[in-house]
Each structure stands twice: as C-alpha cells, then as structure tokens.
Design an enzyme around this catalytic site. Structure first.
Site, PDB file in Angstrom:
ATOM      1  N   HIS A 191     -26.686  27.539  13.420  1.00  8.80           N
ATOM      2  CA  HIS A 191     -27.524  28.679  13.046  1.00  8.80           C
ATOM      3  C   HIS A 191     -27.085  29.972  13.715  1.00  8.80           C
ATOM      4  CE1 HIS A 191     -29.984  25.445  11.386  1.00  8.80           C
ATOM      5  NE2 HIS A 191     -30.213  26.349  10.471  1.00  8.80           N
ATOM      6  N   GLU A 433     -31.298  18.254   1.289  1.00 10.12           N
ATOM      7  CA  GLU A 433     -30.416  18.428   2.450  1.00 10.12           C
ATOM      8  C   GLU A 433     -29.960  17.113   3.065  1.00 10.12           C
ATOM      9  OE1 GLU A 433     -31.417  22.177   4.787  1.00 10.12           O
ATOM     10  OE2 GLU A 433     -33.368  21.194   4.635  1.00 10.12           O
ATOM     11  N   ASN A 456     -25.519  23.176   3.927  1.00  7.76           N
ATOM     12  CA  ASN A 456     -25.169  23.143   5.355  1.00  7.76           C
ATOM     13  C   ASN A 456     -25.605  21.812   5.962  1.00  7.76           C
ATOM     14  OD1 ASN A 456     -24.625  25.795   4.772  1.00  7.76           O
ATOM     15  ND2 ASN A 456     -26.496  26.569   5.702  1.00  7.76           N
ATOM     16  N   ASP A 457     -26.847  21.455   5.696  1.00  3.32           N
ATOM     17  CA  ASP A 457     -27.326  20.171   6.219  1.00  3.32           C
ATOM     18  C   ASP A 457     -26.833  19.002   5.379  1.00  3.32           C
ATOM     19  OD1 ASP A 457     -28.745  20.530   8.645  1.00  3.32           O
ATOM     20  OD2 ASP A 457     -30.269  21.636   7.535  1.00  3.32           O
ATOM     21  N   ARG A 467     -23.141  20.000  12.640  1.00  3.55           N
ATOM     22  CA  ARG A 467     -22.665  21.279  12.104  1.00  3.55           C
ATOM     23  C   ARG A 467     -22.397  22.334  13.168  1.00  3.55           C
ATOM     24  NH1 ARG A 467     -28.117  23.301   8.919  1.00  3.55           N
ATOM     25  NH2 ARG A 467     -27.325  25.385   9.202  1.00  3.55           N
ATOM     26  N   CYS A 504     -28.549  27.080  -1.933  1.00  4.78           N
ATOM     27  CA  CYS A 504     -28.744  28.180  -0.973  1.00  4.78           C
ATOM     28  C   CYS A 504     -27.956  27.976   0.320  1.00  4.78           C
ATOM     29  CB  CYS A 504     -30.226  28.366  -0.663  1.00  4.78           C
ATOM     30  SG  CYS A 504     -30.942  26.973   0.205  1.00  4.78           S
TER      31      CYS A 504
HETATM   32  C1  PEP Z   1     -28.897  24.361   4.598  1.00  6.51           C
HETATM   33  O1  PEP Z   1     -29.060  23.403   5.351  1.00  6.51           O
HETATM   34  O2  PEP Z   1     -27.957  24.442   3.782  1.00  6.51           O
HETATM   35  C2  PEP Z   1     -29.830  25.500   4.634  1.00  6.51           C
HETATM   36  C3  PEP Z   1     -29.748  26.460   3.752  1.00  6.51           C
HETATM   37  O3  PEP Z   1     -30.727  25.537   5.659  1.00  6.51           O
HETATM   38  P1  PEP Z   1     -30.342  25.942   7.165  1.00  6.51           P
HETATM   39  O4  PEP Z   1     -28.941  26.448   7.158  1.00  6.51           O
HETATM   40  O5  PEP Z   1     -31.316  26.959   7.613  1.00  6.51           O
HETATM   41  O6  PEP Z   1     -30.483  24.645   7.885  1.00  6.51           O
HETATM   42 MG    MG Z   2     -30.945  23.206   6.418  1.00  8.90          MG
END
Ligand code: PEP
Ligand code: MG
Length: 581
Positions: A191, A433, A456-457, A467, A504
């Site tokens: 993050h 996710e 991402n997750d 990650r 997203c």
């Molecule tokens: C993701 O996991 O792709 C996501 C958009 O949420 P975050 O990056 O805030 O975990």
């Molecule tokens: Mg996420």
C-alpha cells in the site's frame, strides 16, 4: 556516482537533494563522514554518551525520590546498557573503521540490538528492547538528529531516502516539498506503493541495504519508471534525466487534450474509466482528467491519515465531500480494508504471524462492529447526496457477504428509527480478491449487484506471494497465467449473470494490461488518477478486435514474463506515442 536498482512502484522522475530518515523516524543528517573526520566524530559520540548518562542519572535520582528505589532502578538499568563495553566497541568500530556518522552508527547498532532482544520472544526482554530504543533516541537527540516531525515543516524540495515507509507515513509526506522517495524495503504491490501513485510521487522500493554505503548525497535521482536510484549523479546523467523529465511533461500535456473525449475504442466500444482514490481531495484531479466516476474509494486512509480514530461524522463529512464533488457520477465506497500493512489507531488483533492471512479487511470489520457500524451509517447517510455504491473487500465466503449485508440492513433500520436521512437502496458490491471467491462466483453473483476484481490481492493470494515483500517481488506478477485464468473465469460468470464487473487493481493502470483486460471481456476499469489519460489514449488507439486478438494470444502463454514482453511489444506497435525513451 552510485547507481542502485530497486522495484519501480510509482512512475516519474525526480531530482533533488537527499533527506535521509532512519528506521525509527529520525532524520539523520548523513550516513558517512570523511576518513579524516572519523576521530572527531567519535569524540562527538563520547560527549553524547556523557550527556545522556547525566540525564539518566538525574532521572534515576528524581524518580527514586518520588516513586521509590525500585522504579528509579529502571534508569540504573538503562545506564548500565549505555555503558556496555560491547556496545562501545561496536560503535567505535563503525565510526573509526567504516567512517559512519555517529548518529547513523547509533541508529543501526541500537536497532539491531533491540531487534535481537525482540526475537527472543520473552516479554521481559521485549521490554528491554524498548529501553534500548529509548537510549537510541536520547543519543540521537544529543547528536543533533531531529525527529521525523519536521517532515511536515519542510521548506525546500527533497528526495526522501528511508529504510522503510509505512502507508500512513507515505500519506503524510508533504507533496509540495517531497518530490520522490526510495526505500530499502517494500514490495511492488504494497500500500506504500499505492499511496505513492495516489500522490503522484516517483518512487522506488525494495532496494535492499544501501544507506550504509552512501555519504551525504548532495543530489539524488529517483527513476520511478525503471526502478533506478542514482546517488550523486554526474553532469551527463543529470542532463539525460532532465531531458526525460521534459519529454514526460510534453507527453502529459498532449494526453491532457483527451480529457473531454469519450473512452471508446476506434470501433466505438465504450469502456467505463473511473478512478481509485484514497483521499477526498483527489476528486479534483479525477474531474480534471475526465474520470467517469470513483471506482474505488479506499476509505481506510481516513484512519491512516488522522491522529484520532475517525467518528461517524468524520466518515460522513469525507464521503459527502467526495459524492457532492463528483456531482452525480458513481462513487464506489469500499468499506474498511484495515489490517496487514494498514493498521488503525488501536491494536485490533494480537501480534499475528501471518497478518495478510489473518484478521484483515472485512474479517476485521465484522469482528469490530464498533468500527464497522459508524462507517456503514455514514455511507448510507452520504448516499442521499448522489450515486453511492458500497463495496466489501476481501470477501472469501458467502457467510461473510451475508453477514455484511445483514449489518447494512440493521444499520439502515436504526437510521430510519432515528429519523436520520439516508438511502438504503444503494447497489452492494464485493471485491474479487481471493481465488475462493472466483471458484464460488456463480453463487456470489446471485447475492450481489456488482463485482470489482482487485488484482493486487488476487495475485498475492493466487501465487502465495506477499505483495509488499521485496524478497519475492519477482514472483509477484499480476500477468501470471494463473491470475489471468481467474480473471477470464470471473468475466464469463459475471456476463452470464448480467452482473456488472470492473477491474480496480493496479493491473488496469498499465496501458498494455488494460488492453488485455478489454480483450478478456472487461468493460469497466478503475485506475489511479495519474493513469487516466494514458489508459484512455491506449483504448482510443485500438479496435476491440485487436484487444481480443491480444487476449487470445496471451492465453496461450505459460509465464508472466512472456505475457509482459508480448504486451510491451503490442503496445509499442499500437500506441507508440506512450513510449518515453
Ligand atoms: C486490490 O487488492 O487489487 C485492491 C484494489 O485493493 P487494495 O490494493 O487496496 O488491497
Ligand atoms: Mg485488496
């Protein structure tokens, strides 16, 4: 000149003087001293030790007088540590033989010492670790290092060099003066990386230990496109990067002209292009760059950027501001995604061995209703001001989804009974996710209004790769064929059930990957505001058929590397304007 390689996490180039931060938030003026200054540096350390020693002795006497000898002995123990001969030998070696600055040596040695005590997993020794860190702080103060606080009082541009930066520390960087940063730790999907993109700060993370080897670093270049950091660059390198900066600026100006044009392919297939935000003020750049709406509002940053736990009113104010400013455009408010690398104000779980597999996100919200309820109330209240949709993160089981939905209904009833204005008919969505959610998606779609894939997750949990861990950064690949198959499956199930689906995760902000997603059938993307123009440019340069052909070819590959090389190739053929040399 020293060139370092790390992980590029936020694009762009920044050039400026270095500001070195130590692991515990102290600003260290420099890491190394000239060989001829080593002796005087050691003398400075000795004076600092004497100063701290006098302070501790005063504390011991005063505390013993007021609270008894036993309490006063805390300081006696600290004095003993301060005068430990092994400690002095190690500090002396670093300063005299390695020519480290006294403050830097103190910071490294005492931190290692405290970490070793913590690792022993003994509560008594863990307390000792705090004492060690306390001594470190006092020595640093004596040596003229100042706390990280002045980061908010900067008056000139800097590039921050730090062992690590948490997402909240990154969020509090003053964008006017901090022009970029690089850290020894951190992974590609953490993050911290996401906040850096949100702030549009060029950043490189996961460089590994480098701060021990640099001097005062008059000038630093952070190349967030290629993951390079150059300490004290020569003239030719500065010139080369200044040209890159100019090229980037003129590309941005050209892309800005797309702002009011629709996001559609050459053959007029409309693609929804929304923005991801962490803070309400970002709506301005979303509107400026023509976003269709907010596809992901990461509300947990309200916690990470304030010193006190936000109240229902704080939530309501923030959401209302975003919804009003977006003026009728959809706003997807994601409920709290705290835990793992995003911690709140109070400890919400005991120290966890595997925080990314632990009490995070929706699991944490469902176990802390005093945290979750005010947020849900605020979402329903803010919904009267526009097109609000609510989305739950990290849904893994149907039971979690039902529990979250039920709570939303209960909260709506409470608002209704209290006569507080709210809207309860808002669309409810979930993030996809975890692989379990994809496997069970045919069930989820029956109970949900929309889906958003968090790549991402999804990549983290599919590939079993943390990650935000630099040691396995090369394995963290959102274009891994396994992840792509899960995305393709999700799209098919969503389409068959007429459930709107978006992507997203950061993957959609890469123009080549965005074309691949469209080829896989995705029709809605949500990207950081800084990527809106680039992604729109890519979409407006291709036909749907070209995207489909890209996807068909990609799905025959068996490695992320092949996918990425092919995508780069296709992008430079189809949208050469986006390539900066
Ligand atoms: C993701 O996991 O792709 C996501 C958009 O949420 P975050 O990056 O805030 O975990
Ligand atoms: Mg996420």
């Amino acid at each position: 000149m020293v060139e370092l390689q790390g992980i590029p996490v936020s694009p762009g180039v920044a050039i400026g003087p270095a500001l070195v931060l130590d692991a515990d938030g102290y600003r260290i003026p420099r890491c190394l001293v000239a060989a001829e200054d080593a002796e005087s540096e050691f003398t400075r350390l000795q004076s600092a030790v004497e100063g701290v020693s006098a302070l501790l002795e005063t504390n011991r006497l005063n505390t013993s007088a007021v609270a008894g000898v036993n309490t006063g002995d805390i300081f006696a123990a600290q004095l003993q540590m301060l005068h430990d001969p092994r400690l002095h030998a190690e500090l002396g070696r670093r300063i005299r033989e390695e020519h480290q600055a006294a403050a830097y040596a103190v910071s490294r040695v005492l931190h290692n010492y405290a970490a070793a005590l913590r690792r022993l997993d003994n509560p008594l020794l863990a307390d000792r670790a705090e004492d060690v860190l306390d001594i470190e702080k006092q020595l640093l103060l004596q040596l003229g290092a100042v706390s990280r606080q002045p980061l908010s009082e900067l008056t000139e541009p800097v590039i921050v060099l730090s062992h690590s930066l948490t997402p909240s520390e990154t969020a509090s960087l003053d964008r006017r003066y901090v022009h970029g940063f690089c850290t020894e730790t951190g992974g590609p999907g953490g993050h911290t990386a996401i906040v850096a993109k949100g702030l549009e700060l060029p950043a490189v993370v996961g460089i590994g230990p480098f701060m021990e080897n640099i001097g005062s670093a008059a000038c630093v270049i952070v190349d967030g496109d290629r993951g390079r950091v150059i300490i004290d660059p020569d003239e030719a390198t500065i010139l080369q990067y200044t040209e890159r900066l100019q090229q980037r600026e003129s590309l941005s100006a050209r892309l800005a002209e797309l702002k009011d044009l629709p996001t559609e392919t050459v053959d007029k297939v409309r693609i929804g292009l929304s923005a991801n935000i962490e803070f309400p003020y970002e709506t301005e750049s979303c509107l400026e760059r023509g976003a269709d709406g907010i596809g992901l509002y990461r509300t947990e940053f309200l916690y990470l950027s304030s010193s006190e736990e936000p109240s229902e009113e704080d939530h309501y104010e923030a959401y209302s501001q975003v919804v009003r400013e977006m003026n009728g455009r959809p706003v997807v408010i994601r409920t709290l995604d705290l835990g793992a690398d995003k911690m709140g104000h109070r400890p919400l779980a005991e120290q966890e061995h595997n925080p990314f597999l632990g009490l995070r996100s929706i699991r944490l919200s469902l176990k802390n209703l005093d945290l979750f309820r005010p947020q849900l109330r605020a979402v329903l209240r803010a919904a009267v001001h526009g097109d609000v949709r609510v989305m739950f993160p990290l849904i893994t089981t149907i039971a979690e989804l039902r529990q979250a939905r039920m709570l939303l209904n209960v909260v709506a009833e409470d608002l209704s009974e209290s006569g507080i204005p709210y809207r309860s008919d808002i669309p409810v969505g979930m993030m996809v996710e975890v692989p379990a959610a994809v496997i069970m998606l045919d069930h989820f779609v029956k109970e949900i209004d929309f889906l958003s894939i968090g790549t991402n997750d999804l990549a983290q949990y599919t590939l079993a790769v943390d990650r935000s861990n630099e040691y396995v950064a090369d394995l963290y690949q959102s274009c891994d064929p396994a992840v792509l198959r899960l995305i393709a499956t999700s799209v098919k199930i969503a389409d068959a059930n007429h459930t709107p689906l978006a992507v997203c995760g950061e993957m959609s902000s890469n123009p080549g990957r965005a074309l691949l997603l469209i080829g896989l059938g995705v029709r809605n993307l949500s990207v950081p505001p800084s990527s809106l123009h680039r992604v729109k440019k890519a979409i407006r340069s291709v036909t749907l058929k070209q995207c489909t052909q890209i996807a068909e070819r990609v799905m025959t590959f068996d490695s992320a590397r092949d996918v990425d090389l092919y995508l780069q190739d296709r992008l430079s053929d189809l949208v050469p304007e986006l390539i900066v040399h």
